[in-house]
Design a protein around this motif. Structure first.
Motif, PDB file in Angstrom:
ATOM      1  N   PRO A  57     -15.586 -43.029 100.988  1.00 49.72           N
ATOM      2  CA  PRO A  57     -14.840 -43.469  99.809  1.00 49.72           C
ATOM      3  C   PRO A  57     -13.424 -43.921 100.190  1.00 49.72           C
ATOM      4  CG  PRO A  57     -16.063 -41.478  99.311  1.00 49.72           C
ATOM      5  CD  PRO A  57     -16.186 -41.698 100.796  1.00 49.72           C
ATOM      6  N   GLY A  79     -25.093 -47.599  98.618  1.00 46.84           N
ATOM      7  CA  GLY A  79     -23.745 -47.642  98.065  1.00 46.84           C
ATOM      8  C   GLY A  79     -23.393 -48.972  97.421  1.00 46.84           C
ATOM      9  N   THR A  80     -22.155 -49.047  96.942  1.00 45.43           N
ATOM     10  CA  THR A  80     -21.719 -50.209  96.167  1.00 45.43           C
ATOM     11  C   THR A  80     -20.339 -50.684  96.627  1.00 45.43           C
ATOM     12  OG1 THR A  80     -20.843 -48.717  94.475  1.00 45.43           O
ATOM     13  CG2 THR A  80     -23.078 -49.611  94.121  1.00 45.43           C
ATOM     14  N   THR A  82     -17.315 -53.453  97.622  1.00 45.69           N
ATOM     15  CA  THR A  82     -16.798 -54.705  97.070  1.00 45.69           C
ATOM     16  C   THR A  82     -16.503 -55.636  98.232  1.00 45.69           C
ATOM     17  OG1 THR A  82     -15.823 -53.560  95.186  1.00 45.69           O
ATOM     18  CG2 THR A  82     -14.960 -55.750  95.687  1.00 45.69           C
ATOM     19  N   ARG A  93     -24.492 -54.302  95.950  1.00 46.62           N
ATOM     20  CA  ARG A  93     -25.343 -53.129  95.756  1.00 46.62           C
ATOM     21  C   ARG A  93     -26.452 -53.180  96.803  1.00 46.62           C
ATOM     22  NH1 ARG A  93     -26.806 -57.050  92.421  1.00 46.62           N
ATOM     23  NH2 ARG A  93     -29.004 -57.520  92.172  1.00 46.62           N
ATOM     24  N   ASN A 112     -14.838 -49.855 100.105  1.00 44.20           N
ATOM     25  CA  ASN A 112     -15.621 -48.909  99.318  1.00 44.20           C
ATOM     26  C   ASN A 112     -14.700 -48.276  98.274  1.00 44.20           C
ATOM     27  OD1 ASN A 112     -17.240 -46.986  98.230  1.00 44.20           O
ATOM     28  ND2 ASN A 112     -17.580 -45.854 100.126  1.00 44.20           N
ATOM     29  N   ARG A 113     -14.787 -48.733  97.047  1.00 46.36           N
ATOM     30  CA  ARG A 113     -13.980 -48.198  95.957  1.00 46.36           C
ATOM     31  C   ARG A 113     -14.723 -47.132  95.155  1.00 46.36           C
ATOM     32  NH1 ARG A 113     -11.885 -54.118  94.453  1.00 46.36           N
ATOM     33  NH2 ARG A 113     -10.184 -54.228  95.964  1.00 46.36           N
ATOM     34  N   SER A 114     -15.893 -46.735  95.631  1.00 48.99           N
ATOM     35  CA  SER A 114     -16.697 -45.728  94.927  1.00 48.99           C
ATOM     36  C   SER A 114     -16.418 -44.340  95.499  1.00 48.99           C
ATOM     37  CB  SER A 114     -18.185 -46.068  95.060  1.00 48.99           C
ATOM     38  OG  SER A 114     -18.659 -45.722  96.345  1.00 48.99           O
ATOM     39  N   ASP A 115     -17.062 -43.339  94.901  1.00 50.54           N
ATOM     40  CA  ASP A 115     -16.955 -41.957  95.382  1.00 50.54           C
ATOM     41  C   ASP A 115     -18.079 -41.598  96.345  1.00 50.54           C
ATOM     42  OD1 ASP A 115     -14.673 -41.469  93.854  1.00 50.54           O
ATOM     43  OD2 ASP A 115     -15.856 -40.836  92.113  1.00 50.54           O
TER      44      ASP A 115
END
Length: 158
Positions: A57, A79-80, A82, A93, A112-115
């Motif tokens: 993250p 994961g997702t 950007t 995605r 990676n701007r996700s957790d």
């Protein structure tokens, strides 16, 4: 060079893992938690490289960059992330991919701007004499005397 014969196949999770960044200060610290397994190296590949890459993250794959000689391709497994390019931001995605043709000057990177962790494949050409531009910062990369080197845009070394 080793005379050992490369394996026929491996579990990708068994490949050696490299963590961190080779960028000079202050850029290395900006990458966050990232790692790569150089799968192509395990098999002695020299015409192209294949990396299994992980971004924790907040991590970045690289500074936004553009290759002069090497095409590059990424395929998202988990994961997702950007994708950052000259065109802006594109959410990715699993199952999505992106390619970057050499010589276009279109800077690209993943963030990676996700957790959750991001897992993806990086595939790229291996070209002697490669140079890389980093449009957002005072940095360029080049092969000098057979060794990868980071320079300021005016050509002075870091």
């Amino acid at each position: 060079m080793s005379d050992a014969k490369p394996p026929v196949a491996i579990d990708a999770g068994d490949a050696p893992v490299r963590t961190g960044s080779g960028y000079p200060a202050p850029f290395a610290a900006q990458m966050g938690e990232r790692s790569r397994s150089r799968l192509g190296d395990v098999f002695g590949l020299t015409g192209f490289g294949v990396n299994l890459a992980r971004l924790g993250p907040g991590a970045h794959s690289a500074l936004r960059h553009a290759h002069h000689l090497e095409d590059e391709f990424v395929y998202i497994l988990e994961g997702t992330p950007t994708l950052l390019t000259d065109a802006g931001e594109t959410p990715l995605r699993p199952g999505m991919c992106a390619g970057f043709k050499a010589g276009t000057g279109d800077g690209h990177a993943l963030v990676n701007r996700s957790d959750a962790e991001v897992l993806y494949l990086e595939i790229g050409a291996c070209c002697a004499g490669e140079t890389v531009d980093y449009p957002d910062v005072d940095l360029k990369g080049a092969t000098l005397d057979g060794r990868w080197t980071y320079l300021h845009k005016d050509g002075t070394p870091y």
